[in-house]
Design an enzyme around this catalytic site. Structure first.
Site, mmCIF file in Angstrom:
data_model
loop_
_atom_site.group_PDB
_atom_site.id
_atom_site.type_symbol
_atom_site.label_atom_id
_atom_site.label_comp_id
_atom_site.label_asym_id
_atom_site.label_seq_id
_atom_site.Cartn_x
_atom_site.Cartn_y
_atom_site.Cartn_z
ATOM 1 N N ASP A 67 0.611 -1.412 0.144
ATOM 2 C CA ASP A 67 0.140 -0.046 -0.056
ATOM 3 C C ASP A 67 0.747 1.104 -0.030
ATOM 4 O OD1 ASP A 67 0.672 -0.158 2.521
ATOM 5 O OD2 ASP A 67 -0.934 0.225 3.681
ATOM 6 N N SER A 68 2.220 1.070 -0.017
ATOM 7 C CA SER A 68 3.100 2.021 -0.187
ATOM 8 C C SER A 68 2.662 2.874 -1.623
ATOM 9 C CB SER A 68 4.572 1.790 -0.348
ATOM 10 O OG SER A 68 4.771 0.456 -0.932
ATOM 11 N N ASP A 106 -1.147 -5.948 -0.095
ATOM 12 C CA ASP A 106 -1.558 -5.476 1.081
ATOM 13 C C ASP A 106 -3.175 -5.133 1.429
ATOM 14 O OD1 ASP A 106 0.625 -5.162 2.744
ATOM 15 O OD2 ASP A 106 1.222 -3.345 1.901
ATOM 16 N N LYS A 136 -1.043 -9.138 3.041
ATOM 17 C CA LYS A 136 -0.424 -9.061 4.039
ATOM 18 C C LYS A 136 -1.249 -7.830 4.816
ATOM 19 C CE LYS A 136 3.257 -5.879 3.830
ATOM 20 N NZ LYS A 136 2.854 -4.903 4.482
ATOM 21 N N GLU A 138 -1.377 -5.364 8.856
ATOM 22 C CA GLU A 138 -0.391 -4.863 9.832
ATOM 23 C C GLU A 138 -1.192 -5.078 11.288
ATOM 24 O OE1 GLU A 138 0.439 -0.622 9.152
ATOM 25 O OE2 GLU A 138 1.042 -0.864 6.922
ATOM 26 N N GLU A 205 9.412 -4.197 10.434
ATOM 27 C CA GLU A 205 10.171 -2.946 9.827
ATOM 28 C C GLU A 205 10.436 -2.021 10.742
ATOM 29 O OE1 GLU A 205 7.147 -1.090 7.171
ATOM 30 O OE2 GLU A 205 8.352 0.651 7.069
HETATM 31 O O1 KIV Z 1 3.495 -0.999 1.587
HETATM 32 C C1 KIV Z 1 4.553 -1.476 1.635
HETATM 33 O O2 KIV Z 1 5.397 -1.383 0.412
HETATM 34 C C2 KIV Z 1 5.080 -2.292 2.489
HETATM 35 C C3 KIV Z 1 6.675 -2.723 2.544
HETATM 36 C C4 KIV Z 1 7.433 -1.568 2.910
HETATM 37 C C5 KIV Z 1 6.846 -3.789 3.575
HETATM 38 O O3 KIV Z 1 4.441 -2.587 3.363
#
Ligand code: KIV
Length: 289
Positions: A67-68, A106, A136, A138, A205
């Site tokens: 989600d980056s 994510d 994924k 959090e 992280e």
């Molecule tokens: O969103 C993302 O790119 C991430 C990584 C930095 C682990 O969660």
């Protein structure tokens, strides 16, 4: 939606179709760590587009549609505003552009925290509409029940602890975690809770190195470090960070290229040729058969 790797050979941007091969699976990744040892560290990079996935795929075990993408692709101030629809669109593109790495997508902020049922509904959409291998999310102990719920219903989950960017409003920034004794103990307990709940791996992280190592040693599943420790069972970076696309990156990022300069120099050359009319004419660039 088909998850078979297919390139569009109707466009001039298509690559030759790669030799068919079996995609890595989540259980295969999980099995890399055996009796606390990962002989072959796990390689993960983020990918957001089909072409990026094509270029990274052969080198990676896992491609993460992170989600980056909120900051990297959309210029948002954080990952908080990212939506499920954004993740689905980019997740499907990355699955279409890859055939070797397992693709993990994510779950964006607000799509899973309310209840295990909410998480299942949205994670199922991610799997169905992108063809990804897992999701994924959090959070540590607070998310363990949700991780178990998803895993028992056929959805592999990668955890993400330590510096959790979706919680930036609670954390107050992106500083490294685990400096106090209480914070360090919580990070190790979070890793254990996710591991026991069935997470197939855990991203650690922005955690001070001894705690990243302690958390890695405390779990049976592989840890994936980002600003943690080289002793983690694998590593992940945001691809644009390691390619040198941004001037400001987290301190732990190593730049392997300077793509910002390459792009800027190419654009400057093109602009110059257009302006001084030295841009190649059609007869120089296009040769009809
Ligand atoms: O969103 C993302 O790119 C991430 C990584 C930095 C682990 O969660």
């Amino acid at each position: 939606m088909s998850t078979t790797f297919q390139l569009d050979t109707a466009t001039s941007r298509a690559n030759p179709t790669p030799a068919p091969m079996k995609r890595l699976t989540v259980p295969a990744i999980r099995r890399r760590k055996k009796d606390g040892v990962t002989a072959e560290p796990i390689v993960m990079l983020t990918a957001y587009t089909a072409r990026q996935a094509q270029l990274l795929d052969a080198h990676c075990d896992l491609l993460l549609v992170g989600d980056s993408l909120g900051q990297v692709i959309y210029g948002l101030p954080s990952s908080v505003p990212v939506t499920l629809d954004m993740m689905i669109a980019h997740g499907a593109a990355v699955v279409r552009g890859s055939y070797h790495a397992a693709v993990i997508v994510d779950m964006p902020f607000g799509s899973y925290e309310q209840s295990p049922q909410q998480a299942f509904e949205n994670a199922a959409r991610l799997l169905k509409e992108t063809g990804c291998a897992g999701v994924k999310l959090e959070g540590g102990e607070a998310m363990a029940e949700t991780v178990r719920f998803l895993n028992e219903r056929g959805i592999p989950v990668m955890g993400h602890i330590g510096l959790t960017p979706q919680a930036v409003n609670v954390l107050g920034g992106y500083n490294a975690r685990g400096r106090s004794e209480a914070e360090a103990a919580k990070i190790v307990a979070d890793a254990q809770a996710l591991d026991e709940a069935g997470a197939f791996s855990v991203v650690i992280e922005g955690v001070v190195e001894p705690i990243a190592i302690a958390a890695t040693q405390a779990i049976a599943c592989p840890s994936i470090g980002i600003g943690g420790s080289a002793q983690c069972d694998g590593q992940v970076l945001v691809t644009e960070d390691m390619l040198g696309m941004f001037e400001r990156v987290p301190r732990f990022v190593k730049r392997y290229a300077d793509m910002a300069s390459v792009i800027s120099e190419a654009a400057a050359q093109y602009a110059q040729q257009v302006r001084d009319r030295s841009f190649p004419g059609v007869e120089q660039t296009y040769q009809p058969k």
